[in-house]
Enzyme design. Structure first.
Site: not given
Length: 277
Positions: A38, A62-63, A90, A155, A159, A190
């Protein structure tokens, strides 16, 4: 204790909170070694404290940075003897609003994290997955990847794209012994919905529940991820809302469109800010 030879391993992006933290906790309970990745150092440390001592490693990642992917995966492999049983791809953010009102930077960031970063992760981990028996790449898609949601169009688009990756890679990676799966959760309790909605005194969860949207406890995600990794289905709708949406999108798309119109403003308000999963 540390990693034990032959121990199954999972590398989790977005592991500092939310879905990533809970999946790490669940898999650790079943004896797996957990790599927590993360950008949130404090959150990663908190996640690691929830796991048995010596049964996890933390990796700043950092993805959107391919060099950081290479470094984090190399560090994880050095600990696990080059094994990665599961990549839990994820990490993601959510931001809502009418597309014509969204800022360019917000759109670019969401695509960079939710799609490009996911692709980079699969590429970075491919050789390690290939060399590990019965391995799996597990993607976090969304119920918003089942049917497009108004005021969440970008978004939803990311997905849908992740859903496509899971389906494509399930076929493409089969010859290498790598399974490809996706989780499609509805709303889970969450950080992404815990903040107070701007202009109200309600949390995102309260706003959604008032609008008739089911919000499930985060504890639901661990068993769902376990079932996805060990099962034969490419896609796993996680809660009742997602299962109902999957059914309705296939058999009653008109009803889904009507429901989406009534919920659009509430969903957009809840996701007005960005949070890691």
């Amino acid at each position: 204790m540390g990693y034990q030879s032959g121990q199954k391993t999972i590398f989790i992006t977005g592991g500092a909170s939310g879905l990533g933290r809970e999946v790490g906790r669940y898999f650790a309970e079943h004896g797996w070694f957990v790599g927590i990745a993360d950008i949130n150092d404090k959150g990663m440390a908190e996640s690691a404290k929830l796991l048995p001592e010596g049964q996890s490693s933390v990796h700043r990642l950092d993805v959107t940075d391919r060099a950081q992917w290479k470094q984090a995966v190399s560090e994880f492999g050095a600990i696990t003897g080059g094994t990665m049983t599961v990549l839990f791809n994820n990490a993601g953010i959510g931001e809502g609003g009418p597309i014509q009102e969204m800022e360019d930077a917000a759109i670019d960031r969401m695509i960079a994290i939710n799609l490009t970063g996911v692709i980079s992760g699969t590429r970075a981990c491919f050789e390690m997955l290939k060399s590990t028996p019965d391995s799996c790449v597990l993607y976090t898609a969304s119920a918003a990847g089942i049917y497009g949601v108004a005021d969440l169009s970008v978004y939803s688009a990311t997905k849908f794209a992740v859903r496509g990756l899971a389906e494509s890679h399930d076929i493409e990676f089969r010859k290498y012994g790598i399974k490809s799966r996706s989780l499609m959760p509805g709303f889970i309790d969450t950080n992404i919905i815990s903040n107070v909605v701007e202009g109200t005194n309600q949390s995102g969860k309260e706003r959604l529940e008032e609008a008739g949207v089911m919000v499930s406890p985060v504890s639901i995600i661990g068993p769902a991820a376990w079932s996805a990794v060990h099962g034969d289905k490419v896609h796993t709708p996680v809660n009742k809302m997602a299962k109902q949406l999957a059914f309705a999108a296939r058999w009653m798309p008109g009803r889904v469109r009507k429901q989406s119109v009534s919920l659009a403003s509430d969903l957009g308000d809840v996701l007005a800010g960005s949070e890691q999963k």
